[in-house]
Design a protein around this motif. Structure first.
Motif, PDB file in Angstrom:
ATOM      1  N   HIS A   1       0.904  -1.071   0.126  1.00  0.00           N
ATOM      2  CA  HIS A   1       0.039  -0.051  -0.121  1.00  0.00           C
ATOM      3  C   HIS A   1       0.875   1.105  -0.019  1.00  0.00           C
ATOM      4  N   LEU A   2       1.848   1.358   0.844  1.00  0.00           N
ATOM      5  CA  LEU A   2       2.682   2.478   0.883  1.00  0.00           C
ATOM      6  C   LEU A   2       3.287   2.837  -0.391  1.00  0.00           C
ATOM      7  N   ASP A   3       4.126   1.555  -0.977  1.00  0.00           N
ATOM      8  CA  ASP A   3       4.608   1.912  -2.257  1.00  0.00           C
ATOM      9  C   ASP A   3       3.887   2.627  -3.304  1.00  0.00           C
ATOM     10  N   CYS A   4       2.711   1.944  -3.511  1.00  0.00           N
ATOM     11  CA  CYS A   4       1.690   2.123  -4.412  1.00  0.00           C
ATOM     12  C   CYS A   4       1.138   3.584  -4.284  1.00  0.00           C
ATOM     13  N   ALA A   5       0.917   3.794  -3.051  1.00  0.00           N
ATOM     14  CA  ALA A   5       0.509   5.164  -2.824  1.00  0.00           C
ATOM     15  C   ALA A   5       1.568   6.180  -3.463  1.00  0.00           C
ATOM     16  N   ARG A   6       2.824   5.846  -3.015  1.00  0.00           N
ATOM     17  CA  ARG A   6       3.795   6.900  -3.429  1.00  0.00           C
ATOM     18  C   ARG A   6       3.764   6.969  -4.770  1.00  0.00           C
ATOM     19  N   ILE A   7       3.673   5.893  -5.545  1.00  0.00           N
ATOM     20  CA  ILE A   7       3.580   5.989  -7.094  1.00  0.00           C
ATOM     21  C   ILE A   7       2.537   6.881  -7.749  1.00  0.00           C
ATOM     22  N   ALA A   8       1.419   6.564  -7.147  1.00  0.00           N
ATOM     23  CA  ALA A   8       0.176   7.207  -7.645  1.00  0.00           C
ATOM     24  C   ALA A   8       0.227   8.714  -7.174  1.00  0.00           C
ATOM     25  N   LEU A   9       0.381   9.110  -5.808  1.00  0.00           N
ATOM     26  CA  LEU A   9       0.392  10.486  -5.570  1.00  0.00           C
ATOM     27  C   LEU A   9       1.651  11.595  -6.185  1.00  0.00           C
ATOM     28  N   ARG A  10       2.823  10.713  -6.238  1.00  0.00           N
ATOM     29  CA  ARG A  10       3.943  11.377  -6.996  1.00  0.00           C
ATOM     30  C   ARG A  10       3.699  11.562  -8.492  1.00  0.00           C
TER      31      ARG A  10
ATOM     32  N   LEU B   1      -5.182   1.724   5.360  1.00  0.00           N
ATOM     33  CA  LEU B   1      -4.295   2.460   4.415  1.00  0.00           C
ATOM     34  C   LEU B   1      -2.828   2.219   4.459  1.00  0.00           C
ATOM     35  N   ALA B   2      -2.404   1.759   5.560  1.00  0.00           N
ATOM     36  CA  ALA B   2      -0.732   1.211   5.450  1.00  0.00           C
ATOM     37  C   ALA B   2      -0.746   0.264   6.726  1.00  0.00           C
ATOM     38  N   LEU B   3       0.379  -0.112   6.862  1.00  0.00           N
ATOM     39  CA  LEU B   3       0.944  -1.113   7.898  1.00  0.00           C
ATOM     40  C   LEU B   3       0.990  -0.608   9.237  1.00  0.00           C
ATOM     41  N   ASN B   4       1.262   0.707   9.179  1.00  0.00           N
ATOM     42  CA  ASN B   4       1.273   1.209  10.521  1.00  0.00           C
ATOM     43  C   ASN B   4       1.038   2.731  10.725  1.00  0.00           C
TER      44      ASN B   4
ATOM     45  N   ALA C   1      -0.168  13.419   0.138  1.00  0.00           N
ATOM     46  CA  ALA C   1      -1.422  13.773  -0.683  1.00  0.00           C
ATOM     47  C   ALA C   1      -1.697  15.238  -0.228  1.00  0.00           C
ATOM     48  N   LEU C   2      -1.605  15.772   0.848  1.00  0.00           N
ATOM     49  CA  LEU C   2      -1.801  17.049   1.223  1.00  0.00           C
ATOM     50  C   LEU C   2      -0.914  17.868   0.581  1.00  0.00           C
ATOM     51  N   GLU C   3       0.347  17.685   0.558  1.00  0.00           N
ATOM     52  CA  GLU C   3       1.493  18.380   0.052  1.00  0.00           C
ATOM     53  C   GLU C   3       1.087  18.823  -1.436  1.00  0.00           C
ATOM     54  N   ARG C   4       0.656  17.649  -2.239  1.00  0.00           N
ATOM     55  CA  ARG C   4       0.503  17.729  -3.464  1.00  0.00           C
ATOM     56  C   ARG C   4      -1.038  18.189  -3.935  1.00  0.00           C
ATOM     57  N   GLY C   5      -1.874  18.480  -2.776  1.00  0.00           N
ATOM     58  CA  GLY C   5      -3.122  18.935  -3.003  1.00  0.00           C
ATOM     59  C   GLY C   5      -3.956  17.847  -3.734  1.00  0.00           C
ATOM     60  N   LEU C   6      -3.767  16.876  -3.580  1.00  0.00           N
ATOM     61  CA  LEU C   6      -4.541  15.570  -4.015  1.00  0.00           C
ATOM     62  C   LEU C   6      -5.472  14.778  -3.011  1.00  0.00           C
ATOM     63  N   PHE C   7      -6.461  14.253  -3.818  1.00  0.00           N
ATOM     64  CA  PHE C   7      -7.590  13.656  -2.802  1.00  0.00           C
ATOM     65  C   PHE C   7      -6.732  12.267  -2.385  1.00  0.00           C
ATOM     66  N   CYS C   8      -7.023  11.873  -1.091  1.00  0.00           N
ATOM     67  CA  CYS C   8      -6.741  10.564  -0.655  1.00  0.00           C
ATOM     68  C   CYS C   8      -7.468  10.009   0.365  1.00  0.00           C
ATOM     69  N   ALA C   9      -7.931   9.042   0.589  1.00  0.00           N
ATOM     70  CA  ALA C   9      -8.825   8.341   1.285  1.00  0.00           C
ATOM     71  C   ALA C   9      -8.416   6.703   1.353  1.00  0.00           C
TER      72      ALA C   9
ATOM     73  N   SER D   1      -8.073   7.299   9.759  1.00  0.00           N
ATOM     74  CA  SER D   1      -7.274   6.027   9.471  1.00  0.00           C
ATOM     75  C   SER D   1      -5.940   5.893  10.274  1.00  0.00           C
ATOM     76  N   VAL D   2      -5.292   6.999  10.585  1.00  0.00           N
ATOM     77  CA  VAL D   2      -4.171   7.008  11.169  1.00  0.00           C
ATOM     78  C   VAL D   2      -4.365   6.998  12.646  1.00  0.00           C
ATOM     79  N   THR D   3      -5.534   7.203  13.275  1.00  0.00           N
ATOM     80  CA  THR D   3      -6.007   6.943  14.633  1.00  0.00           C
ATOM     81  C   THR D   3      -5.794   5.464  14.766  1.00  0.00           C
ATOM     82  N   THR D   4      -6.572   4.630  14.120  1.00  0.00           N
ATOM     83  CA  THR D   4      -6.876   3.503  13.991  1.00  0.00           C
ATOM     84  C   THR D   4      -5.770   2.698  13.994  1.00  0.00           C
ATOM     85  N   LEU D   5      -4.768   2.985  13.165  1.00  0.00           N
ATOM     86  CA  LEU D   5      -3.622   2.278  12.938  1.00  0.00           C
ATOM     87  C   LEU D   5      -2.505   2.409  14.301  1.00  0.00           C
ATOM     88  N   ARG D   6      -2.665   3.892  14.656  1.00  0.00           N
ATOM     89  CA  ARG D   6      -1.794   3.954  15.893  1.00  0.00           C
ATOM     90  C   ARG D   6      -2.399   3.218  16.991  1.00  0.00           C
ATOM     91  N   VAL D   7      -3.624   2.939  17.182  1.00  0.00           N
ATOM     92  CA  VAL D   7      -4.168   2.038  18.275  1.00  0.00           C
ATOM     93  C   VAL D   7      -3.575   0.621  17.867  1.00  0.00           C
TER      94      VAL D   7
END
Length: 358
Positions: A96-105, A116-119, A130-138, A323-329
């Motif tokens: 997920h992380l690598d593919c999200a990087r590819i798509a967003l970049r 969303l990711a492993l952690n 996503a936010l730095e690039r002004g792109l939608f992400c969910a 999503s981040v909160t769930t993974l933090r738990v």
């Protein structure tokens, strides 16, 4: 506190057919990609224009089966395609992380299959990029986009439950030998997969916990077999969650308030019923919708299209902070239970939440 209603609200979910039309590229050709494409093609006007896989033959077979015009033998080729507006990442967790990087970049709006990711550290990286690039992400946690969950949302907002004291949620399922969820190298175990549903529900309703207490049991396949966790917020209210690979469970959820209880029969995370019960009286109201299971995946696609058309970079139905909160738990549960993630220790994460500036 609101008075007990005479009827439950109707879902406010817009007609998926009315969502603005975007061109979609699908990364991955597995089970969830197949269900997503079938649902989107049946129930929306979204255009599936491309599919990408690390195996060209698999991409071509998937494209032929679903009538998708373009098949690519790499994720980079799909992300660079000029006829793709948004990328749906349907690979296994570890990619997920690598593919999200590819798509967003590559400048593509991105919907990432849950988790969303492993952690939380990885999820925060995706969100920040996503936010730095002004792109939608969910995160494609389809539960929160269902009409049933809009009714849940309205019930919670109404205050009819009173003070919410307890959230109970569980999900267990049996898997045969060889399934990816039993493979440590693919970040197997129930927590990132089945456990996403009860944990995301509890953290959505109660917020990020002030304290987590967790227990786990290993599976003979070499992954975690089952996990239970008690979440406590600052006021002492509790979430109790459980997930297991050792067998099928009812997969129900309950939200207990001081004035009423909301029950979601199993499988609670799919389309179906919910029951609101007035405390101490047995008076009940029931909401019912067709039990269409994964044929309802199109609701998340329609929400993504509406958000992108409106210039939003996140969906209010499943913000990236959630999503981040769930993974933090999950990170904390793994830390307490000594659960390795893909053979590596789970990193401690204290990253600040990411917010939508729009």
């Amino acid at each position: 506190m609101s008075a007990f209603p005479t009827a439950l609200p109707a879902a406010r979910t817009p007609d998926p057919m009315a969502a603005p039309v975007l061109r979609w590229g699908v990364v991955g050709t597995g089970w969830i990609a197949d269900r997503f494409v079938r649902s989107v093609q049946r129930h929306t006007r979204q255009r599936l224009t491309a599919v990408g896989s690390r195996d060209t033959a698999r991409a071509e077979e998937f494209a032929d089966r679903h009538g998708i015009p373009h098949a690519y033998g790499s994720y980079e080729e799909l992300a660079a395609a000029g006829d793709v507006d948004v990328v749906y990442i349907a690979t296994g967790h570890t990619a997920h992380l690598d593919c999200a990087r590819i798509a967003l970049r590559a400048g593509k709006h991105t919907l990432v299959e849950k988790p969303l990711a492993l952690n939380a550290a990885q999820a925060s990286e995706i969100a920040q990029l996503a936010l730095e690039r002004g792109l939608f992400c969910a995160e494609a946690l389809w539960t929160f986009f269902l009409p049933k969950f809009d009714v849940v949302r309205q019930i919670l907002e109404s205050g009819v439950l009173g003070d919410i004291r307890t959230v109970l949620a569980e999900y267990g399922e049996h898997f045969t030998a060889g399934h990816r969820i039993l493979r440590a190298d693919l970040a197997g175990g129930p927590l990132l997969d089945l456990g996403t549903y009860p944990l995301s529900l509890a953290t959505w309703i109660l917020g990020a916990p002030a304290e987590v207490l967790a227990l786990a049991q290993p599976h003979p396949a070499g992954v975690n077999g089952q996990t239970s966790a008690l979440l406590r917020d600052a006021a002492g209210n509790q979430g109790i969650v459980h997930t297991t690979l050792f067998g099928d469970t009812p997969t129900t959820a309950t939200v207990v308030g001081t004035h009423a209880t909301l029950s979601l029969p199993g499988p609670f995370y799919q389309p179906g019923d919910l029951v609101l019960t007035l405390a101490g009286s047995g008076t009940q109201l029931t909401y019912t919708e067709p039990h269409t299971a994964h044929d309802a995946l199109h609701f998340e696609a329609a929400e993504v299209a509406r958000c992108i058309d409106a210039g939003r970079v996140q969906s209010p139905l499943r913000p990236l902070d959630d999503s981040v909160t769930t993974l933090r738990v999950m990170d904390e549960i793994r830390r307490q239970c000594g659960i390795a993630l893909g053979g590596s220790p789970t990193p401690v994460n204290t990253l600040a939440p990411v917010t939508d500036p729009a």
